[in-house]
Scaffold this motif. Structure first.
Motif, PDB file in Angstrom:
ATOM      1  N   GLY A   1       0.704  -1.068   0.022  1.00  0.00           N
ATOM      2  CA  GLY A   1      -0.040  -0.079   0.123  1.00  0.00           C
ATOM      3  C   GLY A   1       0.928   1.382  -0.015  1.00  0.00           C
ATOM      4  O   GLY A   1       1.953   1.346   0.326  1.00  0.00           O
ATOM      5  N   SER A   2       0.325   2.341  -0.248  1.00  0.00           N
ATOM      6  CA  SER A   2       0.925   3.769  -0.196  1.00  0.00           C
ATOM      7  C   SER A   2       1.502   4.173   0.965  1.00  0.00           C
ATOM      8  O   SER A   2       2.201   5.183   0.867  1.00  0.00           O
ATOM      9  N   GLU A   3       1.167   3.634   1.830  1.00  0.00           N
ATOM     10  CA  GLU A   3       1.527   3.945   3.517  1.00  0.00           C
ATOM     11  C   GLU A   3       3.029   3.270   3.652  1.00  0.00           C
ATOM     12  O   GLU A   3       3.536   3.735   4.400  1.00  0.00           O
ATOM     13  N   SER A   4       3.389   2.263   2.560  1.00  0.00           N
ATOM     14  CA  SER A   4       4.714   1.722   2.771  1.00  0.00           C
ATOM     15  C   SER A   4       5.935   2.659   2.479  1.00  0.00           C
ATOM     16  O   SER A   4       5.821   3.748   1.676  1.00  0.00           O
ATOM     17  N   GLY A   5       7.120   2.255   3.083  1.00  0.00           N
ATOM     18  CA  GLY A   5       8.324   3.067   2.519  1.00  0.00           C
ATOM     19  C   GLY A   5       8.861   2.545   1.390  1.00  0.00           C
ATOM     20  O   GLY A   5       8.477   1.373   0.967  1.00  0.00           O
ATOM     21  N   GLY A   6       9.485   3.556   0.600  1.00  0.00           N
ATOM     22  CA  GLY A   6      10.065   3.024  -1.043  1.00  0.00           C
ATOM     23  C   GLY A   6       9.004   3.197  -1.999  1.00  0.00           C
ATOM     24  O   GLY A   6       8.181   3.969  -1.723  1.00  0.00           O
ATOM     25  N   TRP A   7       9.231   2.381  -3.111  1.00  0.00           N
ATOM     26  CA  TRP A   7       8.164   2.550  -4.199  1.00  0.00           C
ATOM     27  C   TRP A   7       6.926   2.119  -4.031  1.00  0.00           C
ATOM     28  O   TRP A   7       6.576   0.769  -3.434  1.00  0.00           O
TER      29      TRP A   7
ATOM     30  N   LEU B   1       5.347  -6.619   8.182  1.00  0.00           N
ATOM     31  CA  LEU B   1       5.756  -5.920   9.087  1.00  0.00           C
ATOM     32  C   LEU B   1       6.812  -5.037   8.954  1.00  0.00           C
ATOM     33  O   LEU B   1       8.040  -5.697   8.562  1.00  0.00           O
ATOM     34  N   GLU B   2       7.131  -3.779   8.840  1.00  0.00           N
ATOM     35  CA  GLU B   2       8.249  -3.093   8.716  1.00  0.00           C
ATOM     36  C   GLU B   2       8.709  -2.186   9.995  1.00  0.00           C
ATOM     37  O   GLU B   2       9.088  -2.548  10.830  1.00  0.00           O
ATOM     38  N   GLU B   3       8.456  -0.794   9.630  1.00  0.00           N
ATOM     39  CA  GLU B   3       8.805   0.355  10.526  1.00  0.00           C
ATOM     40  C   GLU B   3       8.337   0.198  12.102  1.00  0.00           C
ATOM     41  O   GLU B   3       8.880   0.400  13.063  1.00  0.00           O
ATOM     42  N   THR B   4       7.006  -0.577  12.364  1.00  0.00           N
ATOM     43  CA  THR B   4       6.624  -0.787  13.712  1.00  0.00           C
ATOM     44  C   THR B   4       7.655  -1.636  14.735  1.00  0.00           C
ATOM     45  O   THR B   4       7.689  -1.484  15.655  1.00  0.00           O
ATOM     46  N   LEU B   5       8.493  -2.290  14.047  1.00  0.00           N
ATOM     47  CA  LEU B   5       9.530  -3.238  14.671  1.00  0.00           C
ATOM     48  C   LEU B   5      10.977  -2.448  14.575  1.00  0.00           C
ATOM     49  O   LEU B   5      11.758  -2.972  15.290  1.00  0.00           O
ATOM     50  N   TYR B   6      11.089  -1.064  13.929  1.00  0.00           N
ATOM     51  CA  TYR B   6      12.333  -0.707  14.103  1.00  0.00           C
ATOM     52  C   TYR B   6      12.928   0.033  15.172  1.00  0.00           C
ATOM     53  O   TYR B   6      14.108   0.162  15.445  1.00  0.00           O
TER      54      TYR B   6
ATOM     55  N   ASP C   1      -2.909   3.369  -4.194  1.00  0.00           N
ATOM     56  CA  ASP C   1      -3.931   2.993  -3.405  1.00  0.00           C
ATOM     57  C   ASP C   1      -3.193   2.384  -2.027  1.00  0.00           C
ATOM     58  O   ASP C   1      -1.985   2.158  -1.997  1.00  0.00           O
ATOM     59  N   SER C   2      -4.189   2.717  -1.134  1.00  0.00           N
ATOM     60  CA  SER C   2      -3.667   2.221   0.227  1.00  0.00           C
ATOM     61  C   SER C   2      -3.895   0.899   0.476  1.00  0.00           C
ATOM     62  O   SER C   2      -4.269   0.137  -0.340  1.00  0.00           O
ATOM     63  N   SER C   3      -3.151   0.263   1.537  1.00  0.00           N
ATOM     64  CA  SER C   3      -2.975  -1.032   1.703  1.00  0.00           C
ATOM     65  C   SER C   3      -4.343  -1.532   1.511  1.00  0.00           C
ATOM     66  O   SER C   3      -4.473  -3.033   1.164  1.00  0.00           O
ATOM     67  N   PHE C   4      -5.127  -1.247   2.585  1.00  0.00           N
ATOM     68  CA  PHE C   4      -6.388  -1.838   2.650  1.00  0.00           C
ATOM     69  C   PHE C   4      -7.249  -1.930   1.340  1.00  0.00           C
ATOM     70  O   PHE C   4      -7.980  -2.943   0.936  1.00  0.00           O
ATOM     71  N   VAL C   5      -7.186  -0.994   0.630  1.00  0.00           N
ATOM     72  CA  VAL C   5      -7.937  -0.585  -0.759  1.00  0.00           C
ATOM     73  C   VAL C   5      -7.204  -1.692  -1.837  1.00  0.00           C
ATOM     74  O   VAL C   5      -8.038  -2.429  -2.587  1.00  0.00           O
ATOM     75  N   LEU C   6      -5.948  -1.514  -1.775  1.00  0.00           N
ATOM     76  CA  LEU C   6      -5.195  -2.499  -2.614  1.00  0.00           C
ATOM     77  C   LEU C   6      -5.552  -3.955  -2.358  1.00  0.00           C
ATOM     78  O   LEU C   6      -5.653  -4.837  -3.312  1.00  0.00           O
TER      79      LEU C   6
ATOM     80  N   VAL D   1      -0.489  -7.979   3.555  1.00  0.00           N
ATOM     81  CA  VAL D   1      -0.767  -6.925   3.251  1.00  0.00           C
ATOM     82  C   VAL D   1       0.470  -6.019   3.917  1.00  0.00           C
ATOM     83  O   VAL D   1       0.745  -6.441   5.130  1.00  0.00           O
ATOM     84  N   GLN D   2       0.906  -5.100   3.330  1.00  0.00           N
ATOM     85  CA  GLN D   2       1.901  -4.281   3.625  1.00  0.00           C
ATOM     86  C   GLN D   2       1.906  -2.855   3.651  1.00  0.00           C
ATOM     87  O   GLN D   2       1.241  -2.481   2.717  1.00  0.00           O
ATOM     88  N   GLY D   3       1.912  -2.180   4.757  1.00  0.00           N
ATOM     89  CA  GLY D   3       1.680  -0.699   4.927  1.00  0.00           C
ATOM     90  C   GLY D   3       0.930  -0.176   6.076  1.00  0.00           C
ATOM     91  O   GLY D   3      -0.346  -0.525   5.856  1.00  0.00           O
ATOM     92  N   GLY D   4       1.459   0.414   6.935  1.00  0.00           N
ATOM     93  CA  GLY D   4       0.742   0.992   7.905  1.00  0.00           C
ATOM     94  C   GLY D   4      -0.013  -0.132   8.928  1.00  0.00           C
ATOM     95  O   GLY D   4      -1.113   0.157   9.676  1.00  0.00           O
ATOM     96  N   ILE D   5       0.581  -1.352   9.225  1.00  0.00           N
ATOM     97  CA  ILE D   5       0.103  -2.330   9.872  1.00  0.00           C
ATOM     98  C   ILE D   5       0.238  -2.261  11.285  1.00  0.00           C
ATOM     99  O   ILE D   5       1.411  -1.950  11.785  1.00  0.00           O
TER     100      ILE D   5
END
Length: 346
Positions: free
Chosen positions: A142-148, A193-198, A152-157, A171-175
């Motif tokens: 989803g568009s909330e994710s980092g990088g490219w 999961l990405e940034e939530t664990l950083y 669409d937002s993650s839930f819409v996509l 699902v990736q983005g804003g989780i």
């Protein structure tokens, strides 16, 4: 595809930093620990190879680990990353792929009967011409994710991909905890999961970088460029973002490949004065997640448990079903109540 739990938690952490600890903790907690090589530059491949070797040595065959990388990198990282990983069952997430060249890229992979292959998807248009038999699942980035990212937002996509394909969707983005429950209820196979664990103790980021991230909110990222856009962290001291904006302006009338090539040297992990960090909006959750759950393993267990409980509660208490009691009270078919909102145009 190897049999897996009903709802999986996958994690991503940069492969070129100080260690594979987030991936290791994820695998030990029953998730899929992925080392992320999407933004790994050639001069960091030796460190990346060492981190992969450490992860392989510290995990057993029953623990799920893997790698994310752009499909175009497959030839260049065969010896350092792909062949060592192929010695055991693993997960592989390909980004920046095209349906027309996917078969050729996959033929270059070392043989591994235990490989689970996912494709990173930013837009449902990418599925045109894709042979679903080639892959085991899709990542809705989803568009909330980092990088490219796409529009669409993650839930819409996620909803679009579930409607367009029978493949499992992760699902990736804003989780967060609540988002994971929504994804689970919608039919997703898991979350990434990405940034939530950083900011967890297992984080491989230097202390000075973690200080920057600890001060971030969900508003501290920026989308740069178009078709595709790239989301990066924008904070005082992150001077490379200005350089990225200038590159995007120069490539505005060129194709997407020119923009990607131009951005590649500064997009990734390094001194924020010279590197634009691919960080998504979930960085705003990292501090509270670390404070409340304290370790990656505890957070993953809470996410699985709470998302399952939320879905089960919704099944038992169908408060938002069509023609239910709340809907009847409002003389509507669906019990939807619109509260005051800000910064919303739709």
């Amino acid at each position: 595809m190897p049999k897996s739990p009903d709802f999986l938690c996958l994690s991503l952490s940069p492969i070129e930093l100080s260690g594979p600890w987030i991936a290791l903790a994820t695998a030990r907690a029953g998730g899929v620990g992925l080392l992320d090589a999407e933004y790994c530059h050639a001069d960091a491949l030796s460190i990346a190879s060492e981190n992969l070797a450490r992860l392989l040595a510290a995990t057993g065959p029953g623990q799920l680990i893997g790698l994310r990388l752009p499909s175009g990198q497959i030839p260049s990282v065969l010896d350092q990353l792909l062949r060592p990983l192929a010695q055991r069952p693993h997960w592989l997430v390909l980004t920046q792929w095209e349906a027309a060249t996917l078969s050729e890229r996959l033929l270059a992979l070392p043989a591994c009967p235990g490989r689970t292959l996912l494709l990173d998807v930013r837009d449902t248009a990418q599925l045109a011409g894709l042979d679903p038999a080639l892959v085991d699942g899709l990542v809705a980035r989803g568009s909330e994710s980092g990088g490219w990212v796409g529009e669409d937002s993650s839930f819409v996509l996620t909803q679009k991909l579930l409607a367009a394909s029978a493949l499992p969707v992760y699902v990736q983005g804003g989780i967060g905890i609540g988002t994971a429950a929504a994804c689970r209820g919608a039919g997703a196979a898991g979350v990434v999961l990405e940034e939530t664990l950083y900011l967890m103790p297992e984080s491989p980021f230097p202390a000075s970088w973690r200080e920057i991230m600890a001060a971030c909110s969900v508003q501290d990222t920026r989308l740069v460029g178009d078709s595709p856009a790239v989301r990066v962290l924008e904070r005082p001291g992150c001077d490379a973002v200005d350089a990225l904006v200038r590159i995007a302006a120069r490539c505005e009338d060129a194709d997407g490949d020119a923009w990607r090539v131009g951005a590649a040297p500064i997009l990734g992990w390094g001194d924020p004065a010279s590197h634009a960090w691919p960080v998504g909006q979930a960085i705003g959750l990292a501090g509270s997640c670390a404070a409340e759950y304290r370790t990656v393993g505890r957070y993953l267990e809470a996410l699985r448990t709470h998302s399952r409980d939320h879905v089960e509660r919704a099944r038992r208490l169908p408060a938002i079903t069509a023609d239910g009691p709340l809907a009847a009270a409002h003389r509507t078919r669906y019990p939807i109540v619109q509260g005051p909102m800000t910064r919303v145009s739709d």
